[in-house]
Motif scaffolding. Sequence first.
Motif, mmCIF file in Angstrom:
data_model
loop_
_atom_site.group_PDB
_atom_site.id
_atom_site.type_symbol
_atom_site.label_atom_id
_atom_site.label_comp_id
_atom_site.label_asym_id
_atom_site.label_seq_id
_atom_site.Cartn_x
_atom_site.Cartn_y
_atom_site.Cartn_z
ATOM 1 N N ALA A 198 0.832 -1.210 0.000
ATOM 2 C CA ALA A 198 0.000 0.000 0.000
ATOM 3 C C ALA A 198 0.868 1.262 0.000
ATOM 4 N N PHE A 199 1.926 1.266 0.803
ATOM 5 C CA PHE A 199 2.824 2.425 0.824
ATOM 6 C C PHE A 199 3.535 2.593 -0.515
ATOM 7 N N GLU A 200 3.961 1.475 -1.101
ATOM 8 C CA GLU A 200 4.627 1.552 -2.405
ATOM 9 C C GLU A 200 3.715 2.148 -3.472
ATOM 10 N N GLN A 201 2.400 1.910 -3.327
ATOM 11 C CA GLN A 201 1.428 2.416 -4.294
ATOM 12 C C GLN A 201 0.843 3.766 -3.869
ATOM 13 N N ASP A 202 1.408 4.344 -2.815
ATOM 14 C CA ASP A 202 0.918 5.620 -2.274
ATOM 15 C C ASP A 202 -0.557 5.571 -1.900
ATOM 16 N N ASP A 203 -1.024 4.407 -1.495
ATOM 17 C CA ASP A 203 -2.413 4.242 -1.054
ATOM 18 C C ASP A 203 -2.432 4.347 0.470
ATOM 19 N N PHE A 204 -2.396 5.584 0.947
ATOM 20 C CA PHE A 204 -2.248 5.825 2.373
ATOM 21 C C PHE A 204 -3.507 5.467 3.168
ATOM 22 N N GLU A 205 -4.662 5.573 2.556
ATOM 23 C CA GLU A 205 -5.900 5.165 3.240
ATOM 24 C C GLU A 205 -5.887 3.663 3.509
ATOM 25 N N LYS A 206 -5.467 2.907 2.511
ATOM 26 C CA LYS A 206 -5.371 1.446 2.662
ATOM 27 C C LYS A 206 -4.321 1.106 3.721
ATOM 28 N N ALA A 207 -3.188 1.800 3.681
ATOM 29 C CA ALA A 207 -2.131 1.565 4.670
ATOM 30 C C ALA A 207 -2.645 1.846 6.080
ATOM 31 N N LYS A 208 -3.391 2.920 6.232
ATOM 32 C CA LYS A 208 -3.948 3.280 7.537
ATOM 33 C C LYS A 208 -4.900 2.187 8.026
ATOM 34 N N GLU A 209 -5.733 1.684 7.141
ATOM 35 C CA GLU A 209 -6.679 0.617 7.490
ATOM 36 C C GLU A 209 -5.926 -0.643 7.946
ATOM 37 N N ILE A 210 -4.897 -1.006 7.216
ATOM 38 C CA ILE A 210 -4.112 -2.199 7.546
ATOM 39 C C ILE A 210 -3.382 -2.014 8.873
ATOM 40 N N LEU A 211 -2.803 -0.841 9.080
ATOM 41 C CA LEU A 211 -2.097 -0.573 10.329
ATOM 42 C C LEU A 211 -3.038 -0.642 11.529
ATOM 43 N N THR A 212 -4.260 -0.210 11.356
ATOM 44 C CA THR A 212 -5.250 -0.305 12.431
ATOM 45 C C THR A 212 -5.521 -1.772 12.758
ATOM 46 N N LYS A 213 -5.658 -2.595 11.729
ATOM 47 C CA LYS A 213 -5.872 -4.024 11.945
ATOM 48 C C LYS A 213 -4.662 -4.655 12.628
ATOM 49 N N MET A 214 -3.481 -4.221 12.234
ATOM 50 C CA MET A 214 -2.260 -4.747 12.848
ATOM 51 C C MET A 214 -2.221 -4.430 14.345
ATOM 52 N N ARG A 215 -2.733 -3.275 14.712
ATOM 53 C CA ARG A 215 -2.758 -2.892 16.123
ATOM 54 C C ARG A 215 -3.630 -3.854 16.928
ATOM 55 N N TYR A 216 -4.767 -4.252 16.365
ATOM 56 C CA TYR A 216 -5.628 -5.230 17.034
ATOM 57 C C TYR A 216 -4.876 -6.544 17.251
ATOM 58 N N PHE A 217 -4.171 -6.997 16.223
ATOM 59 C CA PHE A 217 -3.424 -8.249 16.342
ATOM 60 C C PHE A 217 -2.239 -8.096 17.293
#
Length: 79
Positions: free
Chosen positions: A46-65
């Motif tokens: 996501a970061f490589e594709q400059d898709d920061f919204e997607k990166a933010k969503e994934i990082l939030t999920k990572m926090r849960y895990f």
Amino acid sequence: MDSQFLIGIMEINEKLEEAQNEAAIKEIESTVRAKQKEFTENVNRAFEQDDFEKAKEILTKMRYFSNVEEKIKLKKTPL
């Protein structure tokens, strides 16, 4: 946050609470690590594709895990 994801987190937490032996805890830990690895790959993409919204969503999920990983550590550490 998507409700299916949150239900999945709740189920993992319940399994961890009910885990009675090391093997059960290790199985949950393995599942969580695999998911974190998948999320890491996806957030990098996501970061490589400059898709920061997607990166933010994934990082939030990572926090849960990550929180689940902490609970696993506490469960493995005898008091």
